[in-house]
Motif scaffolding. Structure first.
Motif, mmCIF file in Angstrom:
data_model
loop_
_atom_site.group_PDB
_atom_site.id
_atom_site.type_symbol
_atom_site.label_atom_id
_atom_site.label_comp_id
_atom_site.label_asym_id
_atom_site.label_seq_id
_atom_site.Cartn_x
_atom_site.Cartn_y
_atom_site.Cartn_z
ATOM 1 N N MET A 1 4.165 4.134 -2.190
ATOM 2 C CA MET A 1 4.841 3.972 -3.472
ATOM 3 C C MET A 1 3.860 3.850 -4.629
ATOM 4 N N TYR A 2 2.571 3.773 -4.330
ATOM 5 C CA TYR A 2 1.572 3.518 -5.376
ATOM 6 C C TYR A 2 0.624 4.701 -5.561
ATOM 7 N N ARG A 3 1.065 5.876 -5.123
ATOM 8 C CA ARG A 3 0.229 7.063 -5.280
ATOM 9 C C ARG A 3 -0.037 7.373 -6.746
ATOM 10 N N ASP A 4 0.984 7.206 -7.599
ATOM 11 C CA ASP A 4 0.801 7.511 -9.015
ATOM 12 C C ASP A 4 -0.214 6.578 -9.664
ATOM 13 N N GLN A 5 -0.146 5.259 -9.326
ATOM 14 C CA GLN A 5 -1.139 4.338 -9.886
ATOM 15 C C GLN A 5 -2.541 4.684 -9.411
ATOM 16 N N ARG A 6 -2.680 5.033 -8.126
ATOM 17 C CA ARG A 6 -4.007 5.375 -7.602
ATOM 18 C C ARG A 6 -4.543 6.642 -8.272
ATOM 19 N N ALA A 7 -3.661 7.623 -8.474
ATOM 20 C CA ALA A 7 -4.083 8.848 -9.156
ATOM 21 C C ALA A 7 -4.476 8.555 -10.598
ATOM 22 N N PHE A 8 -3.720 7.679 -11.244
ATOM 23 C CA PHE A 8 -4.029 7.299 -12.622
ATOM 24 C C PHE A 8 -5.389 6.620 -12.707
ATOM 25 N N VAL A 9 -5.644 5.670 -11.816
ATOM 26 C CA VAL A 9 -6.922 4.956 -11.815
ATOM 27 C C VAL A 9 -8.077 5.928 -11.618
ATOM 28 N N LEU B 1 1.461 -13.217 -10.799
ATOM 29 C CA LEU B 1 2.459 -12.450 -11.540
ATOM 30 C C LEU B 1 2.245 -10.951 -11.331
ATOM 31 N N LEU B 2 1.000 -10.501 -11.406
ATOM 32 C CA LEU B 2 0.719 -9.075 -11.211
ATOM 33 C C LEU B 2 1.017 -8.643 -9.784
ATOM 34 N N TYR B 3 0.774 -9.527 -8.819
ATOM 35 C CA TYR B 3 1.106 -9.203 -7.426
ATOM 36 C C TYR B 3 2.618 -8.964 -7.285
ATOM 37 N N THR B 4 3.414 -9.874 -7.832
ATOM 38 C CA THR B 4 4.866 -9.730 -7.696
ATOM 39 C C THR B 4 5.381 -8.547 -8.513
ATOM 40 N N LEU B 5 4.757 -8.269 -9.668
ATOM 41 C CA LEU B 5 5.164 -7.104 -10.442
ATOM 42 C C LEU B 5 4.871 -5.811 -9.681
ATOM 43 N N ALA B 6 3.749 -5.775 -8.975
ATOM 44 C CA ALA B 6 3.430 -4.577 -8.191
ATOM 45 C C ALA B 6 4.505 -4.314 -7.143
ATOM 46 N N ILE B 7 5.057 -5.374 -6.547
ATOM 47 C CA ILE B 7 6.126 -5.212 -5.547
ATOM 48 C C ILE B 7 7.445 -4.872 -6.226
ATOM 49 N N ASP B 8 7.776 -5.609 -7.266
ATOM 50 C CA ASP B 8 9.088 -5.461 -7.904
ATOM 51 C C ASP B 8 9.182 -4.240 -8.811
ATOM 52 N N GLU B 9 8.057 -3.808 -9.389
ATOM 53 C CA GLU B 9 8.082 -2.726 -10.370
ATOM 54 C C GLU B 9 6.962 -1.716 -10.085
ATOM 55 N N PRO B 10 7.013 -0.993 -9.003
ATOM 56 C CA PRO B 10 5.967 0.010 -8.762
ATOM 57 C C PRO B 10 6.009 1.095 -9.834
ATOM 58 N N ASN B 11 4.926 1.854 -9.919
ATOM 59 C CA ASN B 11 4.815 2.957 -10.882
ATOM 60 C C ASN B 11 4.782 2.488 -12.329
ATOM 61 N N VAL C 1 -5.951 -2.873 -20.304
ATOM 62 C CA VAL C 1 -4.990 -2.129 -19.482
ATOM 63 C C VAL C 1 -5.133 -2.650 -18.058
ATOM 64 N N LEU C 2 -4.064 -3.223 -17.517
ATOM 65 C CA LEU C 2 -4.078 -3.802 -16.174
ATOM 66 C C LEU C 2 -3.237 -2.923 -15.243
ATOM 67 N N VAL C 3 -3.814 -2.600 -14.090
ATOM 68 C CA VAL C 3 -3.131 -1.731 -13.122
ATOM 69 C C VAL C 3 -3.056 -2.462 -11.785
ATOM 70 N N PRO C 4 -1.935 -3.121 -11.486
ATOM 71 C CA PRO C 4 -1.771 -3.752 -10.171
ATOM 72 C C PRO C 4 -1.156 -2.768 -9.182
ATOM 73 N N TYR C 5 -1.758 -2.639 -7.998
ATOM 74 C CA TYR C 5 -1.261 -1.657 -7.028
ATOM 75 C C TYR C 5 -1.824 -1.974 -5.643
ATOM 76 N N PHE C 6 -1.333 -1.264 -4.652
ATOM 77 C CA PHE C 6 -1.837 -1.359 -3.280
ATOM 78 C C PHE C 6 -2.543 -0.048 -2.954
ATOM 79 N N ASN C 7 -3.749 -0.168 -2.396
ATOM 80 C CA ASN C 7 -4.468 1.057 -2.056
ATOM 81 C C ASN C 7 -3.877 1.685 -0.799
ATOM 82 N N GLU C 8 -4.455 2.780 -0.361
ATOM 83 C CA GLU C 8 -3.868 3.515 0.770
ATOM 84 C C GLU C 8 -3.907 2.730 2.068
#
Length: 459
Positions: free
Chosen positions: A189-197, A360-370, A404-411
């Motif tokens: 679900m975090y491919r877009d964030q990883r591509a953005f980073v 907060l960023l951890y929970t946002l990454a789960i609740d609001e991906p992309n 600019v903060l980017v919270p996400y899970f890597n592959e």
């Protein structure tokens, strides 16, 4: 986390091991049960006198399903812990925080148990904790990066029953109050964030910092305050063209929107007031000190992004501004020790206290991906203190920096927060103000504005 726990469960091993060693964690409900092993250890480890346990050597056991566990003891001045450390996914390493690890902490003076911690993900800062409460009850905490998502939830299970009870049965006793979703992120679900980073990183070497610098709608480097061309004003020690923190945030959002609009955003509308902020007291000072510039800039950028990438309805303040948080207590750390303190969450005209930003960023990454977040850093500031003005009044909340903060899970399913600011990538958790975003702003607040990402980036 206690000092000796933090030492033993440090991220050192995680940083040294190559990423290719890590396989994805399994869903929490499929973690191999180790209750049979714990039954065999109860008398010789969990109930044994402290002196005898402290003299034990590490043991290795293999579960029926093939999972390997190292049983060892570690000690501090007042406590010791019995660690059932799972092997970290075929690495022949047993850090104590690999998924499924189980840790019992006891007092060195009398051997009394104080807590059990279970690690449902291979992450030292994500754990479930049980504490004694009464003869037939225990209490449960759920901790994500020092934020208590659940705190002191009573469970109808005696603490010692947890020594041998399958973990899933203990969690089931909490019913829907156990927030399982925060332990089962899907890396896909975090491919877009990883591509953005990756895309932003690739472009950073071409950028420089310059005070008050931005790129206007024509693609020219200008000064935000006057819209004058940067090339027309050469300053000693400054590059001919560059971006400050605000201009860099605009560069990021322009890069997200340009593939869809073919245009760059004009600067003047980004400086306009957006939404409720300030009051009759701050109004006379807006021209002299411009206290809300960073807030207005972030809100306007996020509003435009929401309208383009989603719909005009997503341009509204209630859609772009983060105002919800799922925890009311956080652990604060200092050389004098750790404390659990109340966390008020979102405050009007301020945002969130920096001490709760990581969970907060951890929970946002789960609740609001992309999504990525524009962070407007702020604090109360005043005039210099003098004999005639000893308190430095008037004190105003000043939004003075943007990141600019980017919270996400890597592959591999590991949680990360990437920080981009002022035409550079920095760290979120570095130990010094120079290396870490959090360390740089103790006692400050951060207002977060949402920006959707879809993987395309063309600055």
């Amino acid at each position: 986390m206690d000092k000796f726990l933090l030492h033993y469960f440090s991220l050192t091993l995680l940083l040294l091991l190559p990423a290719s060693l890590f396989a994805l964690d399994t869903p929490t409900g499929k973690i191999e049960d180790d209750s049979s092993l714990r039954i065999s250890l109860t008398d010789s480890w969990f109930h044994e006198t402290p002196g005898r346990v402290l003299n034990k050597k590490a043991e290795y056991h293999t579960l029926k399903g093939g999972g390997r566990i190292q049983v060892r003891v570690e000690a501090s001045k007042d406590e010791f812990m019995i660690v059932l450390a799972r092997e970290l996914q075929g690495s022949n390493s047993y850090p104590g925080w690999a998924q499924g690890s189980w840790v019992l902490t006891r007092s060195r003076s009398d051997g009394a148990p104080t807590r059990i911690r279970i690690f449902p993900r291979s992450d030292p800062y994500v754990y479930i904790q049980f504490r004694p409460f009464s003869l037939d009850k225990c209490q449960m905490d759920v901790v994500l990066y020092d934020g208590y998502i659940v705190r002191s939830l009573p469970l109808p299970i005696s603490f010692e029953r947890l020594y041998t009870l399958p973990v899933e049965e203990a969690l089931a006793s909490a019913g829907d109050k156990f927030p399982r979703k925060y332990f089962e992120a899907d890396p896909d679900m975090y491919r877009d964030q990883r591509a953005f980073v990756s895309a932003v990183r690739a472009r950073l070497p071409s950028l420089d910092f310059r005070d008050d610098g931005a790129i206007d709608s024509r693609g020219d480097y200008v000064f935000i305050n006057t819209l004058e061309s940067q090339i027309s004003r050469i300053e000693k020690g400054q590059p001919p063209e560059g971006l400050n923190c605000s201009g860099f945030a605009k560069w990021v959002v322009d890069g997200i929107l340009k593939p869809l609009t073919g245009e760059l955003l004009p600067i003047p509308p980004l400086k306009e007031p957006f939404g409720n902020r300030g009051d009759s007291f701050t109004e006379p000072w807006e021209r002299a000190r411009d206290p809300f510039f960073g807030l207005d800039w972030c809100r306007n950028l996020a509003s435009r992004a929401g309208a383009v990438l989603r719909s005009p309805a997503f341009a509204a303040l209630e859609e772009i501004e983060v105002r919800r948080w799922p925890f009311s207590q956080v652990m604060t750390r200092s050389p004098d020790g750790n404390r659990i303190v109340s966390y008020p969450g979102f405050l009007e005209n301020a945002g969130f206290g920096i001490e709760g930003l990581h969970p907060l960023l951890y929970t946002l990454a789960i609740d609001e991906p992309n999504r990525i977040y524009l962070a407007a850093v702020n604090t109360e500031t005043g005039d210099p203190t003098t004999a005639r003005n000893p308190r430095g009044l008037p004190r105003l909340r000043q939004y003075f920096h943007i990141a600019v903060l980017v919270p996400y899970f890597n592959e591999y399913g590991n949680f990360q927060v990437t920080v981009f600011e002022s035409a550079a990538e920095t760290s979120f958790t570095g130990e010094t103000a120079f290396t870490g975003f959090k360390s740089r702003y103790p006692g400050h607040f951060v207002n977060l504005s949402r920006v959707p990402v879809d993987g395309k980036f063309e600055p």
